[in-house]
Design a protein around this motif. Structure first.
Motif, PDB file in Angstrom:
ATOM      1  N   ASP A 201       3.743  11.122   0.982  1.00  0.00           N
ATOM      2  CA  ASP A 201       3.995  11.278   2.413  1.00  0.00           C
ATOM      3  C   ASP A 201       2.998  10.507   3.274  1.00  0.00           C
ATOM      4  N   TRP A 202       2.268   9.584   2.683  1.00  0.00           N
ATOM      5  CA  TRP A 202       1.222   8.878   3.423  1.00  0.00           C
ATOM      6  C   TRP A 202       1.800   8.056   4.570  1.00  0.00           C
ATOM      7  N   LEU A 203       1.043   8.054   5.658  1.00  0.00           N
ATOM      8  CA  LEU A 203       1.392   7.215   6.806  1.00  0.00           C
ATOM      9  C   LEU A 203       0.273   6.229   7.138  1.00  0.00           C
ATOM     10  N   TYR A 204      -0.855   6.390   6.474  1.00  0.00           N
ATOM     11  CA  TYR A 204      -2.024   5.564   6.784  1.00  0.00           C
ATOM     12  C   TYR A 204      -2.711   5.150   5.490  1.00  0.00           C
ATOM     13  N   PHE A 205      -3.427   4.038   5.557  1.00  0.00           N
ATOM     14  CA  PHE A 205      -4.314   3.658   4.465  1.00  0.00           C
ATOM     15  C   PHE A 205      -5.448   2.819   5.035  1.00  0.00           C
ATOM     16  N   ALA A 206      -6.538   2.798   4.290  1.00  0.00           N
ATOM     17  CA  ALA A 206      -7.688   1.992   4.711  1.00  0.00           C
ATOM     18  C   ALA A 206      -8.489   1.599   3.481  1.00  0.00           C
ATOM     19  N   ALA A 207      -8.971   0.361   3.490  1.00  0.00           N
ATOM     20  CA  ALA A 207      -9.910  -0.077   2.459  1.00  0.00           C
ATOM     21  C   ALA A 207     -11.269   0.492   2.835  1.00  0.00           C
ATOM     22  N   THR A 208     -11.747   1.432   2.036  1.00  0.00           N
ATOM     23  CA  THR A 208     -12.944   2.183   2.425  1.00  0.00           C
ATOM     24  C   THR A 208     -14.248   1.577   1.912  1.00  0.00           C
ATOM     25  N   ASP A 209     -14.161   0.588   1.033  1.00  0.00           N
ATOM     26  CA  ASP A 209     -15.372  -0.038   0.497  1.00  0.00           C
ATOM     27  C   ASP A 209     -15.138  -1.536   0.346  1.00  0.00           C
ATOM     28  N   PRO A 210     -15.755  -2.356   1.196  1.00  0.00           N
ATOM     29  CA  PRO A 210     -15.531  -3.803   1.148  1.00  0.00           C
ATOM     30  C   PRO A 210     -15.907  -4.428  -0.193  1.00  0.00           C
ATOM     31  N   ASN A 211     -16.776  -3.770  -0.945  1.00  0.00           N
ATOM     32  CA  ASN A 211     -17.259  -4.345  -2.202  1.00  0.00           C
ATOM     33  C   ASN A 211     -16.345  -4.054  -3.390  1.00  0.00           C
ATOM     34  N   SER A 212     -15.533  -3.015  -3.297  1.00  0.00           N
ATOM     35  CA  SER A 212     -14.709  -2.621  -4.443  1.00  0.00           C
ATOM     36  C   SER A 212     -13.217  -2.833  -4.226  1.00  0.00           C
ATOM     37  N   ASN A 213     -12.816  -3.108  -2.968  1.00  0.00           N
ATOM     38  CA  ASN A 213     -11.385  -3.260  -2.629  1.00  0.00           C
ATOM     39  C   ASN A 213     -10.586  -1.978  -2.823  1.00  0.00           C
ATOM     40  N   VAL A 214     -11.264  -0.844  -2.951  1.00  0.00           N
ATOM     41  CA  VAL A 214     -10.563   0.435  -3.097  1.00  0.00           C
ATOM     42  C   VAL A 214      -9.862   0.783  -1.791  1.00  0.00           C
ATOM     43  N   THR A 215      -8.606   1.184  -1.900  1.00  0.00           N
ATOM     44  CA  THR A 215      -7.829   1.626  -0.739  1.00  0.00           C
ATOM     45  C   THR A 215      -7.540   3.109  -0.873  1.00  0.00           C
ATOM     46  N   LYS A 216      -7.756   3.846   0.212  1.00  0.00           N
ATOM     47  CA  LYS A 216      -7.452   5.278   0.208  1.00  0.00           C
ATOM     48  C   LYS A 216      -6.349   5.561   1.226  1.00  0.00           C
ATOM     49  N   PHE A 217      -5.657   6.672   1.010  1.00  0.00           N
ATOM     50  CA  PHE A 217      -4.440   6.953   1.772  1.00  0.00           C
ATOM     51  C   PHE A 217      -4.538   8.310   2.464  1.00  0.00           C
ATOM     52  N   ALA A 218      -3.841   8.402   3.597  1.00  0.00           N
ATOM     53  CA  ALA A 218      -3.915   9.625   4.406  1.00  0.00           C
ATOM     54  C   ALA A 218      -2.543   9.955   4.981  1.00  0.00           C
ATOM     55  N   ASN A 219      -2.308  11.263   5.183  1.00  0.00           N
ATOM     56  CA  ASN A 219      -1.043  11.721   5.761  1.00  0.00           C
ATOM     57  C   ASN A 219      -1.112  11.834   7.276  1.00  0.00           C
ATOM     58  N   THR A 220      -2.301  12.118   7.800  1.00  0.00           N
ATOM     59  CA  THR A 220      -2.439  12.348   9.238  1.00  0.00           C
ATOM     60  C   THR A 220      -3.444  11.364   9.833  1.00  0.00           C
ATOM     61  N   TYR A 221      -3.380  11.239  11.153  1.00  0.00           N
ATOM     62  CA  TYR A 221      -4.296  10.332  11.836  1.00  0.00           C
ATOM     63  C   TYR A 221      -5.734  10.834  11.725  1.00  0.00           C
ATOM     64  N   ALA A 222      -5.915  12.157  11.752  1.00  0.00           N
ATOM     65  CA  ALA A 222      -7.262  12.720  11.626  1.00  0.00           C
ATOM     66  C   ALA A 222      -7.869  12.340  10.271  1.00  0.00           C
ATOM     67  N   GLU A 223      -7.059  12.399   9.210  1.00  0.00           N
ATOM     68  CA  GLU A 223      -7.531  11.996   7.885  1.00  0.00           C
ATOM     69  C   GLU A 223      -7.849  10.503   7.858  1.00  0.00           C
ATOM     70  N   PHE A 224      -7.031   9.725   8.538  1.00  0.00           N
ATOM     71  CA  PHE A 224      -7.247   8.281   8.602  1.00  0.00           C
ATOM     72  C   PHE A 224      -8.574   7.970   9.285  1.00  0.00           C
ATOM     73  N   GLN A 225      -8.896   8.720  10.345  1.00  0.00           N
ATOM     74  CA  GLN A 225     -10.170   8.505  11.039  1.00  0.00           C
ATOM     75  C   GLN A 225     -11.349   8.767  10.105  1.00  0.00           C
ATOM     76  N   GLN A 226     -11.193   9.712   9.212  1.00  0.00           N
ATOM     77  CA  GLN A 226     -12.232   9.982   8.226  1.00  0.00           C
ATOM     78  C   GLN A 226     -12.399   8.794   7.277  1.00  0.00           C
ATOM     79  N   LEU A 227     -11.285   8.175   6.914  1.00  0.00           N
ATOM     80  CA  LEU A 227     -11.349   6.989   6.046  1.00  0.00           C
ATOM     81  C   LEU A 227     -12.046   5.837   6.765  1.00  0.00           C
TER      82      LEU A 227
END
Length: 313
Positions: free
Chosen positions: A278-304
């Protein structure tokens, strides 16, 4: 006995075997260029070897004053054929593809740009809408020196068509309620946005989830803004996201009108088989590892995003 030289010969001479040429026609050219002593010696040698029908068109590095048997061996050796190897990475834009081809082949980039406009002769699928972007398939190619820019691009489209058949692009698109062109557009965004192959199917799911919301949600993909502005960064500024352009998915609902990269098979597979979630957002959270994390809500996305800042992004 026909005249024949002995030994491996010396010096360099380039011999072209033309499409459809017979062994006897090639023999005449070899004799004319001083590679073999006589055409008959070559036809006898290749006939005795049972390989008269195995000559492949192309240009070959040969030597002068070779024995006919040595000439046959060299002409049939794969390493003798003059080829230029070009590796095109997944996710290149057409402009980058042309630059790479020009660098590796020595042909002007403008030749490729001109050939790309003549799409009727590239065998593009009808759903490409006459645009090559997205359909110049990334792979390793081997071209002969005389291969034209148009022939090179046509070979890339051929590889795309083969991949589309293997992945059942048209059937898969229909099952998803999308056109094949839309799948390639989605795959091109996935290719641009993904830092790792394992994240591609999830990114594809975010795209579909946003498109399928009622009312739909803007995709807001920085990669589409960078394409619109012909820039190559991974993130767009606020001012850039306000640019009026058909490819700016911050300003326009839905998919952009065309692909923004030339995606590889993994990105196309991801667009055809998005992950479940059900994800609506994603963000690459570490420029060195290229890891992408996913979020369902905008509040979660802000944490990423906060995590990205902590990691120096």
């Amino acid at each position: 006995m026909p005249d024949d030289f002995t030994g491996q010969g010396a010096g360099d001479v380039v011999i072209e075997v033309k499409q459809g040429q017979s062994a006897s026609e090639v023999a005449e050219e070899l004799a004319k260029q001083g590679v073999v002593a006589s055409a008959r010696a070559f036809t006898n040698a290749i006939g005795n070897a049972g390989k008269s029908d195995q000559l492949q068109p192309g240009e070959y590095k040969m030597r002068k004053r070779m024995s006919a048997a040595s000439a046959v061996t060299l002409l049939l050796a794969p390493d003798s054929r003059m080829l230029v190897t070009v590796t095109l990475a997944e996710g290149l834009r057409l402009s980058q593809t042309f630059a790479k081809l020009a660098e590796e082949t020595g042909k002007p980039a403008k030749d490729f740009a001109a050939a790309a406009k003549d799409t009727e002769n590239l065998d593009l699928p009808s759903y490409a809408k006459g645009r090559l972007e997205g359909y110049a398939f990334p792979a390793t190619y081997q071209f002969q020196p005389k291969t034209t820019a148009k022939e090179m691009l046509a070979e890339m489209v051929k590889r795309f068509n083969q991949t589309a058949d293997q992945l059942d692009l048209e059937g898969g698109a229909k099952a998803l309620g999308r056109t094949p062109h839309e799948i390639i557009v989605i795959a091109s965004i996935v290719q641009a946005e993904a830092g790792r192959q394992e994240d591609m199917a999830k990114i594809a799911r975010v795209i579909y989830n946003r498109l399928d919301l009622d009312p739909p949600m803007k995709l807001q993909m920085d990669s589409t803004v960078m394409y619109a502005l012909n820039k190559f960064r991974t993130t767009a500024t606020i001012a850039e996201t306000e640019t009026k352009h058909p490819y700016n998915t911050y300003m326009n609902l839905g998919l952009p009108p065309g692909a923004i990269t030339n995606p590889g098979d993994h990105a196309i597979e991801a667009a055809l088989s998005p992950a479940k979630g059900d994800w609506l957002y994603f963000a690459a959270t570490d420029p060195n590892s290229n890891v992408t994390k996913f979020a369902n809500t905008y509040a979660e996305f802000q944490q990423l995003e906060a995590e990205l800042r902590r990691n120096g992004g």
